[in-house]
Design an enzyme around this catalytic site. Structure first.
Site, PDB file in Angstrom:
ATOM      1  N   HIS A 190       1.939   2.186  21.312  1.00  0.00           N
ATOM      2  CA  HIS A 190       1.774   3.111  20.189  1.00  0.00           C
ATOM      3  C   HIS A 190       0.291   3.444  20.108  1.00  0.00           C
ATOM      4  CE1 HIS A 190       2.658   5.070  16.461  1.00  0.00           C
ATOM      5  NE2 HIS A 190       1.968   4.232  15.727  1.00  0.00           N
ATOM      6  N   ILE A 229       2.428   2.792   2.528  1.00  0.00           N
ATOM      7  CA  ILE A 229       3.700   2.650   3.255  1.00  0.00           C
ATOM      8  C   ILE A 229       4.624   1.715   2.485  1.00  0.00           C
ATOM      9  CG2 ILE A 229       4.858   1.976   5.399  1.00  0.00           C
ATOM     10  CD1 ILE A 229       2.357   2.620   6.944  1.00  0.00           C
ATOM     11  N   GLY A 284       0.832  -1.203   0.000  1.00  0.00           N
ATOM     12  CA  GLY A 284       0.000   0.000   0.000  1.00  0.00           C
ATOM     13  C   GLY A 284       0.861   1.245   0.000  1.00  0.00           C
ATOM     14  N   ARG A 325      -6.213   2.847   9.252  1.00  0.00           N
ATOM     15  CA  ARG A 325      -7.271   3.562   9.976  1.00  0.00           C
ATOM     16  C   ARG A 325      -8.033   4.500   9.066  1.00  0.00           C
ATOM     17  NH1 ARG A 325      -6.018   6.453  15.515  1.00  0.00           N
ATOM     18  NH2 ARG A 325      -4.044   7.101  14.609  1.00  0.00           N
TER      19      ARG A 325
END
EC number: 1.1.1.37
Length: 320
Positions: free
Chosen positions: A176, A14, A12, A83
């Site tokens: 995180h 990233i 994707g 997200r």
């Protein structure tokens, strides 16, 4: 000498950025993997076609078959769903846990000697599950969180003080997510702790707390602005910094989600702590003294991660 091989599991936003950065830095030959056939091949070809212009030597290939990652030295995992606005990282748990099971099986079969960096959210629970599913040694499986969170903190501090980001060091502990613990007294500008800068009148304690909160909300801020996805440039750069420290045995001191075996009073869990990353993977976990407030904030963060791990076990009892 054979080149290093870097497998990017998930192609994707990233994944594509990771491939470009790994190529520019000539870290090795790069394989993009994704179950969406055509995407890894297309991105691999596109980035490869930039290499004559950029002048880098790296072979880029794309595949939808796990066999393509065979013998990888480093695997960086971004597979899963990102997200969307209004979602917390934890909302992704059920979907991405199933993805980690498949990825873990693929790495176990084809790249059992790799150093594995997980980026998939909710990070601390996903890296924990990935290590269990893959069966790799815990020191060879880490989560990318702290480098990114620290980088966000450093940027906001540099902007506040109008100084170079290079002269700002920042320290972030814990999970995180919303419970991460940015530590002001271990964060510095030109070697001067932030707590001293408050005394010197550079910043008020209240303003510093606002910057810390913005760091916690750093990912959500970008999700809210983009509306269709989440951050990818800074997360990719952060994972590449970790991969480079491993491949070049740099022994960088980097905050990562690492497997704890009693440090900070935590056992068999992945939580963000300062580590030394070299050719042996996570070669050391650095245990620092925490004051009462920091300890309470850290334990709250640990509790949040523990809750996510429990939720994983409820979905996949084999993880117990």
């Amino acid at each position: 000498m054979a080149r290093n091989k870097i497998a990017l599991i998930g192609s994707g936003m990233i994944g594509g950025t990771l491939a470009h950065l790994a190529g520019l830095k000539e870290l090795g030959d790069i394989v993009l993997f994704d179950i969406a056939d055509g995407v890894p091949q297309g991105k691999g070809l596109d980035i490869a076609q930039s290499s004559p212009v950029e002048g880098f030597n790296a072979k880029l290939t794309g595949s939808s078959d796990y066999a393509a990652i065979e013998g990888a030295d480093v695997c960086i995992v971004t597979a899963g769903v990102p997200r969307k606005p209004g979602m917390s990282r934890d909302d992704l748990l059920g979907i991405n846990l199933k993805v980690m099971e498949q990825v873990g099986a693929g790495i176990k079969k084809y790249a059992p000697n790799a150093f594995v960096i997980c980026i998939t959210n909710p990070l601390d629970a996903m890296v924990w599950a990935l290590q269990k599913f893959s069966g790799l040694p815990a020191n060879k499986v880490v989560g990318m969180a702290g480098v990114l969170d620290s980088s966000r903190f450093r940027l906001f501090l540099a902007e506040e003080f109008n100084v170079s980001v290079q002269d700002v060091t920042a320290f972030v502990l814990g999970g995180h997510g919303d419970t991460m613990v940015p530590l002001a007294r271990y964060s510095t500008v030109g070697g001067i702790p932030l707590t001293d800068l408050v005394k010197m009148g550079w910043v008020t304690a209240e303003r510093l707390e606002e910057i810390i909160q913005r760091t916690r909300d750093g990912g959500a801020e970008i999700v809210g602005l983009l509306k269709t996805g989440s951050a990818f440039y800074a997360p990719a750069a952060s994972a590449i910094e970790m991969a480079e420290s491993y491949l070049k045995d740099k022994k960088r001191v980097l905050p990562c989600a690492a497997h704890l075996t009693g440090q900070y009073g935590v056992k068999d869990m992945y939580v963000g702590v300062p580590t030394v990353i070299g050719a042996g993977g996570v070669e050391r976990v650095i245990e620092i003294e925490l004051n009462k407030d920091e300890e309470a904030a850290f334990q709250k963060s640990v509790g949040a991660v523990a809750g996510l791990c429990e939720a994983c076990i409820n979905i996949a009892p084999a993880l117990k």
